[in-house]
Enzyme design. Structure first.
Site, PDB file in Angstrom:
ATOM      1  N   LYS A  94     128.922  77.259  20.710  1.00  0.00           N
ATOM      2  CA  LYS A  94     128.439  77.211  19.070  1.00  0.00           C
ATOM      3  C   LYS A  94     127.245  77.033  18.679  1.00  0.00           C
ATOM      4  CE  LYS A  94     130.990  76.201  14.937  1.00  0.00           C
ATOM      5  NZ  LYS A  94     132.393  75.555  14.433  1.00  0.00           N
ATOM      6  N   SER A 121     135.352  78.751  11.944  1.00  0.00           N
ATOM      7  CA  SER A 121     134.058  79.074  11.753  1.00  0.00           C
ATOM      8  C   SER A 121     133.358  79.041  13.086  1.00  0.00           C
ATOM      9  CB  SER A 121     133.220  77.727  11.091  1.00  0.00           C
ATOM     10  OG  SER A 121     133.628  76.513  12.297  1.00  0.00           O
ATOM     11  N   SER A 136     138.880  75.538  12.964  1.00  0.00           N
ATOM     12  CA  SER A 136     137.869  76.399  13.257  1.00  0.00           C
ATOM     13  C   SER A 136     137.788  76.713  14.760  1.00  0.00           C
ATOM     14  CB  SER A 136     136.624  75.737  12.825  1.00  0.00           C
ATOM     15  OG  SER A 136     136.275  75.815  11.554  1.00  0.00           O
TER      16      SER A 136
END
Ligand SMILES: [Mg+2]
Ligand SMILES: [Zn+2]
Lengths: 504, 498, 98
Positions: A79, A154, A178
């Site tokens: 990420k 996310s 997330s």
């Protein structure tokens, strides 16, 4: 990727160990796959092609020198909020569009030590604020199962990259769901470990008391390998836990006999999609068939979770994001160059997207004079109640079983206009973060539109081994985790903003 | 430290109420939450790292020694150390604050209560402490480079500070200065802070209000920031008291605000406009756990406390038989008191050494412009050497007067007293033959004075002694000179001898 | 919980966030609706409940007081949007008034 290329860490690792495949070949195959699907999926913000090939050559060299290990030569993505020395790290934000960190996050160092190969930095909601990936400043990732739908957020880019076969494993962060929500939406396995299990050092903070690093992969076995590599005490993170790290893979015995699964009625209430409820109830029966017991438990403060979460998370975020001020690094507005206050305001206006501004304002409000007790402090008390709910529930069960989310992946744009509706996607994941517990999402079915459904398993603190054992046993009995989306064509999907560059 | 100060000012029927907040830099090697050096004098931003520069993803880890020092201070000032303290974020934007918040403590500080006994001309005054907490320092903004920009140096950002907050128990500017001197002395004794005002390692903000004598209600207070010397503390507070009195007497009202001290203009100035009213939005620092110091650790630190100034002063009076005043001067600084005691160990004449330390040593220190706080560190004569010098007076090797010459030479060359005495031939003449020779010479050269003396002008004895000392280069033993001279001259008014 | 445009301006100022007029208006409504939603917490009796500020119960760990700095002023400052030598440079800070 050629059809013979393995799609799990476990399979690839065995092929690499047997000499049937080199890390360099595997990395090249992944880069080819990325080139083919990125225009549609847009899971990555930076493709680290040079780095991937260098990492792969190094992995091959190490293997040649006699080293082995389950991640040696395995392609992964991170990420884009993990600090990577010399590789830009945007956090999905304009304000850090050209920011290149001077150091590596702890998890990045550990993966490098294990020999993992970095193929890219994954798209994400800006500063990890979002449930759909639509808050990325660089355009949303798309769900590989249906490019018209969100991958969840996310850590949507990380989940989509695994689902689309752009890597074999990925790291994300989970502040209110997330990791688990995108894992569920993208039909992959995702784990949010116990708060403190994995170091947060080098992970851009959204809400420090809730953020936790965790892995994505297709299988629980692969997720266990990744967790084993990244977990452990880090003296640079004061909230990192000193508990020893067990051998998570060794815990995968396939045996869940006698394990007690608690089913909280509050997670099967109104608003849950029929297909979701049906799949999760079938999963309960599957586990029962494997010899597990099922008990009813109650988590009475579940419905207060979202409210408490949004006060705590935004309050912490309002403070964590104060450092983006155009002084030390990142974007600075050209406007306002003659006066400091104006420079700040323009820089943060230009640098932050709408959701980030919304949360900064909400958090600032919750902490401001006169409101602290009614909002922030009240939310911290509710957090205690939520924690106590779980403590009590775990007196009568070993694990808790719920749907990961009330629904499946929604259409891009569907909830953008209603922030509150978006927030409610996290209703089943948020309480875990408030209590600091580990949570696992595994694929457990598909809805009528063919979209994946996620099953969530929760455990007491530091009982990841139980969680993974149960998830693995479930996957031995089912094949949802083996299904892959139909071939992703380059036809659909919007303009990709993924930059095929690697800085420094 | 100066013992002179302005007369206690008279504010008529107004009574000032003053509370002080001291920020003391803890004497650690590294910063509070990262491994950067806490020292001064590096190139701009050389003492920075991703942590103290607030890069994305960094986290703080507490400096063990900084914590130890703050607890030590809390115990030495009689504070209660609660079982739990909590770190908090103080949020505000400023270029010298890299994270946009300062890690500090708010509603659960490290130490609470306690107090400091301050010796004032009017007697001992107890100033109570509200609290002591730890926090990180900010960096430094430089404003005067050009018209359009300010510059930022983050070398100080993250340096460990201890904030010591007093109750509003202080009643005058002079008392405020006395409190600060006492506190600084205490911190130096504890070896937790070097107390250097000029370098900013001991900084003071003052909360000042005035009220009519006897009025139980406190007036509106202002906060004066950035006062960088003891003299300025007195001047700034005195000026602010007078400003407030004048303001109220002319029908105005005091506004609660932050004011800066302008030393050149000799007055305080409002610093921030009202619209930027601060709302620091304190909340518990989620990147750190609470601070729970085990009782045993607190007791261990208590057991290792050094002797503190007040106790040492009493002991000096008792053990060395020196006056209370002397003991006060000698114990005001730990290094000075250590120096004195080391000298007394070398040569047990406490009173003489007290005079030497308070006199020649401190005078020379001032003449050389050394920082009074750091006196002994930069002083070239060791305590042992000073002890040996005074021993040479007491054993008659040199006179007290010659000793001053020897000390000067010691200061200049760093030599030992015996070496100086030998090399310069300063050994005192006690040999009766040599002295008698000089006496004869002087008497022979001054027959009329001899006659006058014998005629009853006994004051002339001093003249003869002086002449003889001069003839012997000051080295003659004054007692021997006296004895031989008197024997030779006989009693005034007699004409015997010859 | 009614939220006024003045409230929005006040917290935007605290947060150093520049907002356009449309953003101000939109955020006012959104904040009001979110605060309306969180209002449900007020109904919950939390008397005698300790707030949870920290996930872990230990005392915060410490590190030895040792320096680990290479004194390289260039290394980090090179990322600054504006600098002068190894100083960071910002628009003029206007401090004193009166
Ligand atoms: Mg302070
Ligand atoms: Zn540092």
């Amino acid at each position: 990727m050629s059809s013979s290329a393995p799609s799990t860490i476990d399979a690839a690792s065995r092929a690499l160990a047997a000499g049937e495949l080199s890390a360099t070949d595997l990395a090249s195959a992944m880069l080819d796959r990325i080139a083919a699907v990125e225009p549609t999926v847009h899971a990555l913000l930076t493709v680290t092609a040079d780095r991937a090939l260098a990492d792969a050559r190094e992995a091959d060299r190490r293997r040649g020198a006699g080293e082995s290990g389950p991640l040696l030569g395995i392609p992964i993505v991170l990420k884009d909020l993990f600090a990577t020395d010399g590789i830009r790290t945007t956090c999905g934000s304009r304000i850090l569009e050209h920011y290149v960190p001077p150091y590596d996050a702890d998890a990045v160092t550990r993966l490098a030590r294990a020999g993992a190969v970095l193929v890219g930095k994954a798209n994400m909601d800006e500063f990890a604020m979002g449930s759909s990936n639509e808050n990325s400043a660089f355009g949303p990732s798309r769900n590989p199962w249906d490019p018209g739908r969100v991958p969840g957020g996310s850590s949507g880019g990380s989940a989509a990259a695994v689902a689309a076969g752009e890597c074999l494993g990925a790291l994300g962060t989970d502040t209110g769901g997330s990791i688990r929500l995108p894992a569920s939406y993208c039909g992959v396995t995702g784990l949010k470990p116990t708060y403190g299990r994995v170091s947060r050092y080098g992970v851009t903070a959204y809400a420090s008391s809730l953020d936790q690093v965790g892995p994505f992969a297709h299988t629980v076995r692969d997720v266990s390998v990744l967790l084993g590599a990244i977990a452990g005490h880090d003296p640079r993170d004061s909230t990192s836990a000193p508990q020893p790290v067990p051998d998570y893979v060794a815990a995968l015995t396939g045996d869940v006999r006698g394990l007690r699964f608690g089913i909280p009625a509050e997670y099967f209430a109104d608003g849950i999609a029929t297909a979701v409820e049906k799949s999760v109830r079938e999963a309960i029966e599957t586990l029962r068939g494997l010899g597990a017991t099922v008990v009813d438990v109650s988590l009475p403060h579940t419905s207060y979770g979202i409210a408490a979460y949004y006060l705590i998370a935004t309050a912490e975020a309002s403070s964590n994001l104060a450092r983006y001020d155009g002084v030390k690094y990142g974007h600075r507005a050209k406007r306002g160059a003659d006066e400091l206050l104006e420079m700040y305001r323009h820089t943060r206006d230009e640098g932050f997207g709408a959701e980030v501004k919304r949360r900064i304002l909400l958090g600032t409000y919750a902490l401001s004079a006169g409101y602290y007790d009614a909002y922030y402090r009240k939310a911290q008390k509710v957090r205690t109640l939520v924690r106590n709910d779980f403590r009590r529930a775990f007196e009568t069960c070993d694990l808790i079983l719920t749907p990961t989310s009330p629904g499946t992946a929604f259409r891009i744009g569907e909830k953008v206009a209603d922030p509150l509706a978006m927030y409610l996607s996290d209703v089943f994941t948020v309480p875990t973060n408030l209590a600091g517990l580990p949570g696992l999402s595994v694929p457990c079915g598909f809805d009528e539109a063919g979209l994946p459904i996620g099953l969530q398993l929760l455990a007491p603190p530091f009982e990841e081994a139980d969680l993974l054992r149960a998830g693995d046993a479930y996957q031995r009995a089912t094949d949802f985790h083996e299904r892959r989306p139909a071939e992703i064509g380059a036809a659909s999907g919007g303009r990709s903003e993924a930059s095929e560059q690697q800085s420094a | 430290m100066s013992d002179t100060r302005d007369e206690t000012p008279d504010y008529g029927d107004w009574e000032p109420v003053i509370g002080l907040e001291v920020h003391a830099q803890l004497l650690t090697e590294s910063k509070l939450f990262c491994g950067c050096s806490a020292s001064f004098g590096a190139a701009p931003n050389a003492h920075t790292c991703p942590v103290c520069m607030g890069f994305p993803g960094v986290l703080p880890v507490l400096n063990e020694r900084a914590l130890e020092f703050a607890i030590r201070t809390g115990i030495a000032t009689g504070c209660t150390i609660p079982t739990r303290a909590r770190w908090a974020r103080k949020n505000y934007f400023y270029p010298d604050l890299p994270k946009g918040y300062q890690i500090s403590m708010f509603d659960e500080p490290l130490a609470i209560g306690g107090g400091i006994d301050v010796e004032t001309p009017a007697g001992t005054k107890r100033v109570r402490l509200t609290r002591i907490h730890m926090e990180e320092d900010a960096g430094k903004n430089i404003h005067d480079t050009d018209d359009a920009h300010s510059l930022v140096d983050l070398n100080r950002a993250g340096v460990p500070l201890m904030e010591i907050v007093s109750e509003p128990d202080i009643a005058s500017a002079a008392e405020a200065a006395d409190y600060l001197r006492t506190l600084r002395s205490l911190l130096q004794y504890l070896e937790v802070c070097d107390g250097n005002l000029e370098q900013g390692s001991f900084r003071c903000d003052a909360n000042v209000s005035v009220r009519k004598k006897g009025d139980p209600k406190l007036g509106t207070r202002t906060e004066i920031k950035n006062i960088n010397s003891f003299r300025n503390v007195e001047r700034a507070i005195d000026s602010e008291i007078r400003r407030q009195i004048d303001l109220i007497e002319s029908g105005g009202t005091v506004r609660q605000e932050t004011r800066g001290w302008d030393a050149d203009r000799g007055r305080t100035l409002a610093m921030r406009s009202k619209e930027d009213a601060h709302d620091y939005r304190y909340f518990p620092e989620p990147d750190l756990l609470p601070l729970e110091v085990p009782r045993e650790r607190i007791e261990a630190i208590r057991g290792e406390l050094p002797e503190l100034p007040a106790a040492r002063r009493d002991r000096f009076v008792e053990q060395y038989g020196i006056p209370d005043y002397d003991a006060g001067v000698l114990t005001a600084r730990r290094d000075l008191a250590d120096y004195y005691e080391a000298a007394v160990r070398t040569h047990p004449n406490p009173k003489a050494l007290s005079n030497w330390v308070m006199g020649d040593v401190l005078r020379t220190v001032r003449e050389r412009g050394l920082d009074e706080a750091l006196v002994i560190r930069d002083w070239p004569v060791s305590a042992e050497s000073l002890g040996r010098l005074v021993a040479r007076i007491d054993d008659g090797t040199i006179s007290g007067k010659i000793a001053k010459t020897v000390l000067e030479e010691m200061l200049a060359s760093g030599a030992e007293p015996d070496d100086v005495i030998e090399r310069k031939g300063l050994r005192q003449v006690t040999d009766a033959g040599a002295i008698t020779g000089a006496v004869e010479e002087v008497l022979a050269a001054n027959p009329d004075k001899v006659a006058e003396y014998r005629g009853g002008k006994d004051k002339l004895l001093g003249f003869f002694v002086g002449q003889i000392m001069k003839a012997t280069g000051g080295k003659a033993n004054p007692q021997a000179v006296n004895q031989i001279l008197r024997a030779r001259l006989g009693e005034p008014g007699t004409s015997s001898g010859g | 919980m009614p939220v006024s445009l003045e409230d929005v301006d006040h917290i935007a100022r605290l947060a150093r966030l520049g907002l356009t007029d449309e953003e101000r208006t939109a955020l006012r409504g959104e904040l009001e609706s979110i605060l309306g939603y969180v209002e449900q917490l007020a109904k919950l009796d939390t008397g005698g409940v300790e707030p949870t500020a920290s996930m872990r119960d230990d005392s915060t760990p410490t590190r030895p007081d040792r320096t680990s700095n290479d004194d390289d002023a260039e290394k980090l400052v090179e990322r600054a949007p504006d600098r002068q030598g190894t100083y960071l440079r910002v628009p003029k800070i206007i401090e004193a008034s009166e």
